[in-house]
Design a protein around this motif. Structure first.
Motif, PDB file in Angstrom:
ATOM      1  N   ILE A 157       0.777  -1.206   0.097  1.00 46.38           N
ATOM      2  CA  ILE A 157      -0.006  -0.051  -0.042  1.00 46.38           C
ATOM      3  C   ILE A 157       0.878   1.235  -0.133  1.00 46.38           C
ATOM      4  O   ILE A 157       1.495   1.552   0.997  1.00 46.38           O
ATOM      5  CB  ILE A 157      -0.846  -0.192   1.443  1.00 46.38           C
ATOM      6  CG1 ILE A 157      -1.782  -1.262   1.310  1.00 46.38           C
ATOM      7  CG2 ILE A 157      -1.707   1.261   1.300  1.00 46.38           C
ATOM      8  CD1 ILE A 157      -3.025  -1.154   2.490  1.00 46.38           C
ATOM      9  N   LYS A 158       1.021   1.887  -1.022  1.00 44.04           N
ATOM     10  CA  LYS A 158       1.868   2.957  -1.150  1.00 44.04           C
ATOM     11  C   LYS A 158       0.998   4.408  -0.613  1.00 44.04           C
ATOM     12  O   LYS A 158      -0.187   4.342  -0.673  1.00 44.04           O
ATOM     13  CB  LYS A 158       2.152   3.302  -2.831  1.00 44.04           C
ATOM     14  CG  LYS A 158       2.982   2.309  -3.266  1.00 44.04           C
ATOM     15  CD  LYS A 158       4.333   2.190  -2.977  1.00 44.04           C
ATOM     16  CE  LYS A 158       5.166   3.524  -3.465  1.00 44.04           C
ATOM     17  NZ  LYS A 158       6.719   3.444  -2.950  1.00 44.04           N
ATOM     18  N   HIS A 159       1.686   5.043  -0.112  1.00 47.53           N
ATOM     19  CA  HIS A 159       1.015   6.287   0.800  1.00 47.53           C
ATOM     20  C   HIS A 159       1.697   7.590   0.030  1.00 47.53           C
ATOM     21  O   HIS A 159       2.681   7.844   0.137  1.00 47.53           O
ATOM     22  CB  HIS A 159       1.569   6.106   2.124  1.00 47.53           C
ATOM     23  CG  HIS A 159       1.001   6.941   3.008  1.00 47.53           C
ATOM     24  ND1 HIS A 159       2.074   8.086   4.015  1.00 47.53           N
ATOM     25  CD2 HIS A 159      -0.130   7.566   3.347  1.00 47.53           C
ATOM     26  CE1 HIS A 159       1.165   8.779   4.542  1.00 47.53           C
ATOM     27  NE2 HIS A 159      -0.139   8.463   4.521  1.00 47.53           N
ATOM     28  N   TYR A 160       0.752   8.539  -0.348  1.00 50.87           N
ATOM     29  CA  TYR A 160       1.129   9.588  -0.880  1.00 50.87           C
ATOM     30  C   TYR A 160       0.387  10.579  -0.352  1.00 50.87           C
ATOM     31  O   TYR A 160      -0.700  10.725   0.450  1.00 50.87           O
ATOM     32  CB  TYR A 160       0.625   9.895  -2.455  1.00 50.87           C
ATOM     33  CG  TYR A 160       1.315   8.719  -3.229  1.00 50.87           C
ATOM     34  CD1 TYR A 160       2.608   8.974  -3.979  1.00 50.87           C
ATOM     35  CD2 TYR A 160       0.831   7.492  -3.464  1.00 50.87           C
ATOM     36  CE1 TYR A 160       3.028   8.004  -4.745  1.00 50.87           C
ATOM     37  CE2 TYR A 160       1.201   6.456  -4.142  1.00 50.87           C
ATOM     38  CZ  TYR A 160       2.649   6.713  -4.935  1.00 50.87           C
ATOM     39  OH  TYR A 160       3.070   5.796  -5.721  1.00 50.87           O
ATOM     40  N   THR A 161       1.137  12.137   0.100  1.00 56.80           N
ATOM     41  CA  THR A 161       0.510  13.014   0.776  1.00 56.80           C
ATOM     42  C   THR A 161       0.975  14.070  -0.036  1.00 56.80           C
ATOM     43  O   THR A 161       1.923  14.389  -0.553  1.00 56.80           O
ATOM     44  CB  THR A 161       1.198  13.190   2.236  1.00 56.80           C
ATOM     45  OG1 THR A 161       2.496  13.151   2.204  1.00 56.80           O
ATOM     46  CG2 THR A 161       0.609  11.702   2.819  1.00 56.80           C
TER      47      THR A 161
END
Length: 381
Positions: free
Chosen positions: A201-205
């Motif tokens: 699960i890649k996490h982008y902010t």
């Protein structure tokens, strides 16, 4: 190569979001618990996408018969076919995310299939629902997508899958390293009927927004060929015809109660409703009412000698999406038949036993309540 994604808003402004680590492992665990669809059910089974029901976070795993819990699994889910799904979460910066986590998961699986008591799992699910003020029965109905769901049959299926080793082990991390990927692919190819997969699960902010992108890892064509379908095989009772159901009810409950059920059936047919027999272990007749904005299931004629007003199946149907409107129905049933229902009846199935409907006048009183019920659904107010 840029490790980011870009979102274009309706006003044509561009938001750049960069790949970042999760602030904590607990955050990723909480996201999975509150948003189980992150476990990419359509990737796990593209033909019949999996849906997940959370049994518990930090599910205790006993190491012996009757043990209280030697280990703690991050999440235990079941899918709509009752396949237990064990989820263990590790962030990329946790060095155990490669080999130790595999040993942990195998410990949990090997002991869970032997020592998890089914009744304890069911009770844990009910406790999890209570913590979030959800009705456990309604949550299970929504998960199964069937208003006629037989809960006992579902939990028996979970137990059968568990004892047969028909489980799913899922490793979740923000980065799945090649070493873990190879281990997962190898285990998934060798283990049957168990399934082993990894989920990255890649996490982008960026600009106050958070985006999650799940990607399934570890499935190979060879493993799929060996295993066949990923869903559990369930055995269901052959569906009866309406007349077969009445014959069966007559044998089970006697001619008098079968006649009452027939009168109720005829009344709903006269209202223009469809009636079908459920496929549960104890089949019932469920009423489908079509109205201007869709349909709902307002009543169930049960094989245990009861007829219920199915408020749980009109929760999104006006005007009974209002708890006050549902309380009116419950109160009227109580006044008319001297029944006493608990508070959950407003979201459940307040019933009247056939024993209270033996006189024609009693049936007419029930039909009068239902007529008002049906009329209000049809006008939506």
């Amino acid at each position: 190569m840029s490790d980011g994604i870009f979102i274009i808003k309706d006003d044509n402004n561009l938001i750049e979001m960069r790949s970042t680590a999760f602030e904590s492992e607990d955050l990723l665990q909480e996201l999975l618990a509150t948003h189980p669809s992150l476990i990419a059910g359509d990737a796990v089974d593209p033909i019949n996408p999996r849906r997940w029901l959370l049994i518990a976070r930090e599910q205790a795993v006993p190491g012996e018969e009757g043990g209280s819990g030697r280990w703690s699994l991050d999440h235990l889910f079941v899918d709509q076919d009752g396949v237990p799904t064990l989820v263990e979460v590790k962030r990329a910066n946790d060095l155990r995310g490669r080999r130790e986590v595999v040993a942990q998961m195998l410990d949990y699986a090997a002991n869970g299939v032997v020592y998890w008591p089914m009744e304890a799992i069911r009770q844990q699910f009910e406790r999890t629902c209570a913590l979030t003020a959800r009705d456990a029965d309604q949550a299970l109905r929504e998960h199964l997508g069937r208003p006629d769901a037989d809960f006992d049959e579902f939990w028996r299926g979970v137990d059968v899958n568990l004892r047969a080793g028909r489980i799913r082990m899922v490793f979740v991390a923000d980065v799945i390293y090649p070493e873990l990927k190879r281990i997962v692919e190898f285990l998934n190819a060798q283990m049957s009927p168990a399934e082993v997969i990894a989920l990255e699960i890649k996490h982008y902010t960026g600009q106050g927004l958070r985006t999650l992108v799940p990607r399934l890892i570890g499935r190979t064509a060879e493993a799929e060929r060996r295993k066949g379908s990923s869903g559990a095989t369930s055995v269901t009772k052959p569906q009866l015809s309406i007349e077969e159901w009445f014959t069966w009810l007559n044998a089970e409950r006697g001619a008098k109660e079968a006649a009452i059920a027939r009168s109720v059936y005829n009344w709903w047919i006269a209202q223009g409703c469809e009636i079908t027999v459920t496929k549960s272990q104890k089949p019932a007749l469920i009423v489908k009412l079509t109205h201007g904005k869709g349909h709902c299931w307002p009543a169930v004629i049960k094989s245990n000698g009861r007829v219920s007003t199915a408020l749980c199946y009109v929760l999104t149907t006006r005007p009974f999406d209002s708890i006050e409107a549902r309380r009116e129905i419950v109160s009227e049933l109580e006044r008319t038949f001297g029944q006493r229902y608990n508070e959950r009846a407003v979201d459940g199935e307040p019933y009247v036993p056939f024993a209270l409907l033996q006189e024609p006048a009693a049936l007419e009183k029930l039909f009068a309540i239902w007529q008002s019920f049906v009329n209000r659904i049809r006008v939506g107010s």
